[in-house]
Design a protein around this motif. Structure first.
Motif, PDB file in Angstrom:
ATOM      1  N   UNK A   1      34.290  38.300  64.817  1.00 47.32           N
ATOM      2  CA  UNK A   1      32.896  38.332  64.704  1.00 47.32           C
ATOM      3  C   UNK A   1      32.569  38.069  63.172  1.00 47.32           C
ATOM      4  N   UNK A   2      33.518  38.664  62.277  1.00 52.18           N
ATOM      5  CA  UNK A   2      32.895  38.455  60.829  1.00 52.18           C
ATOM      6  C   UNK A   2      32.937  37.190  60.374  1.00 52.18           C
ATOM      7  N   UNK A   3      33.936  36.326  60.951  1.00 56.78           N
ATOM      8  CA  UNK A   3      33.900  34.817  60.555  1.00 56.78           C
ATOM      9  C   UNK A   3      32.608  34.240  61.369  1.00 56.78           C
ATOM     10  N   UNK A   4      32.217  34.485  62.530  1.00 55.37           N
ATOM     11  CA  UNK A   4      31.193  33.829  63.152  1.00 55.37           C
ATOM     12  C   UNK A   4      29.803  34.394  62.437  1.00 55.37           C
ATOM     13  N   UNK A   5      29.651  35.507  61.931  1.00 52.68           N
ATOM     14  CA  UNK A   5      28.636  35.985  61.546  1.00 52.68           C
ATOM     15  C   UNK A   5      28.285  35.428  59.975  1.00 52.68           C
ATOM     16  N   UNK A   6      29.539  35.392  58.931  1.00 53.96           N
ATOM     17  CA  UNK A   6      29.413  34.615  57.937  1.00 53.96           C
ATOM     18  C   UNK A   6      29.082  33.176  58.091  1.00 53.96           C
TER      19      UNK A   6
ATOM     20  N   UNK B   1      21.055  39.599  56.283  1.00 47.18           N
ATOM     21  CA  UNK B   1      21.658  40.454  57.383  1.00 47.18           C
ATOM     22  C   UNK B   1      22.877  39.974  57.882  1.00 47.18           C
ATOM     23  N   UNK B   2      23.239  38.888  58.452  1.00 45.19           N
ATOM     24  CA  UNK B   2      24.305  38.310  59.063  1.00 45.19           C
ATOM     25  C   UNK B   2      25.472  38.595  57.998  1.00 45.19           C
ATOM     26  N   UNK B   3      25.273  38.125  56.674  1.00 44.89           N
ATOM     27  CA  UNK B   3      26.394  38.268  55.856  1.00 44.89           C
ATOM     28  C   UNK B   3      26.749  39.537  55.546  1.00 44.89           C
TER      29      UNK B   3
ATOM     30  N   UNK C   1      30.647  41.383  55.860  1.00 45.26           N
ATOM     31  CA  UNK C   1      31.440  42.179  55.040  1.00 45.26           C
ATOM     32  C   UNK C   1      31.521  43.314  55.738  1.00 45.26           C
ATOM     33  N   UNK C   2      30.650  43.982  56.277  1.00 46.24           N
ATOM     34  CA  UNK C   2      30.961  45.578  56.670  1.00 46.24           C
ATOM     35  C   UNK C   2      31.906  45.567  57.760  1.00 46.24           C
ATOM     36  N   UNK C   3      31.916  44.495  58.666  1.00 45.57           N
ATOM     37  CA  UNK C   3      32.896  44.630  59.826  1.00 45.57           C
ATOM     38  C   UNK C   3      34.459  44.313  59.187  1.00 45.57           C
ATOM     39  N   UNK C   4      34.516  43.614  58.001  1.00 43.88           N
ATOM     40  CA  UNK C   4      35.762  43.487  57.296  1.00 43.88           C
ATOM     41  C   UNK C   4      36.321  44.725  56.393  1.00 43.88           C
TER      42      UNK C   4
END
Length: 201
Positions: free
Chosen positions: A76-81, A191-193, A197-200
């Motif tokens: 999810x973090x990779x996709x959002x980035x 927002x997405x970035x 970052x928060x996910x990681x």
């Protein structure tokens, strides 16, 4: 039964309406009027499926297999980035406003569907909110009350995504301005970035 139904609706609404990456995606598609029927159907039916699974007890598996949530967090973090960088590029070039004005987009139905599914199922919080949290809360209403709670939560999801997707057109006059689209895309990018970052972290 009515108490359980209303409780499910308000609890589900509280979790779903919170600003999230999925909602930002639905809003943007609604503003562009691009495959919004498919987007609303996917987001609503996905929530209904996950809520039903949570009430049925499958949420216990998510709690018992924490590594699944971890894998989803990384994906999810990779996709959002990736999506955040795309939004940043649109904000920089102003390309989002061009697509909106023409009511066209290079994204095919297949691309929109896959993107929507990624926003839905690569978000680890969706499993915690729908399957674990709502599933656990439904246990407070035994018997048919549990089913009523689930129906209430599912109705909240359906109402919200229909309102967000099709109600976005009411904001179209505001987004006739290319600047408004650049601000929206810039906000989505930040927002997405930030979420990535928060996910990681």
């Amino acid at each position: 039964m009515l108490t359980a139904l209303l409780s499910g609706f308000t609890t589900g609404a509280g979790l779903i309406i919170a600003i999230g990456s999925q909602n930002a995606f639905v809003l943007r598609q609604g503003l562009m009027r691009h495959h919004i029927g498919a987007v609303v159907a996917i987001t609503s039916l996905s929530d209904i499926l996950l809520i039903s699974c949570g009430v049925a007890g499958i949420g216990i598996l998510v709690e018992a297999w924490p590594s699944l949530v971890q894998y989803l967090r990384w994906g999810g973090a990779a996709f959002l980035a990736f999506y955040g960088l795309q939004a940043a590029q649109r904000a920089w070039s102003g390309s989002g406003a061009l697509h909106a004005a023409q009511q066209t987009s290079s994204a095919s139905l297949k691309t929109v569907v896959l993107t929507c599914l990624a926003f839905t199922f690569l978000n680890p919080h969706v499993y915690l909110d729908t399957m674990v949290l709502l599933g656990s809360l439904s246990a407070n209403y035994p018997g048919f009350g549990q089913i009523a709670f689930a129906i209430g939560a599912c109705c909240a999801s359906l109402v919200w995504f229909i309102a967000l997707g099709y109600g976005a057109r009411l904001l179209r006059p505001v987004f006739n301005s290319p600047l408004a689209w650049r601000i929206l895309d810039a906000s989505i990018a930040v927002f997405m970035l930030t979420l990535s970052a928060l996910m990681l972290s």
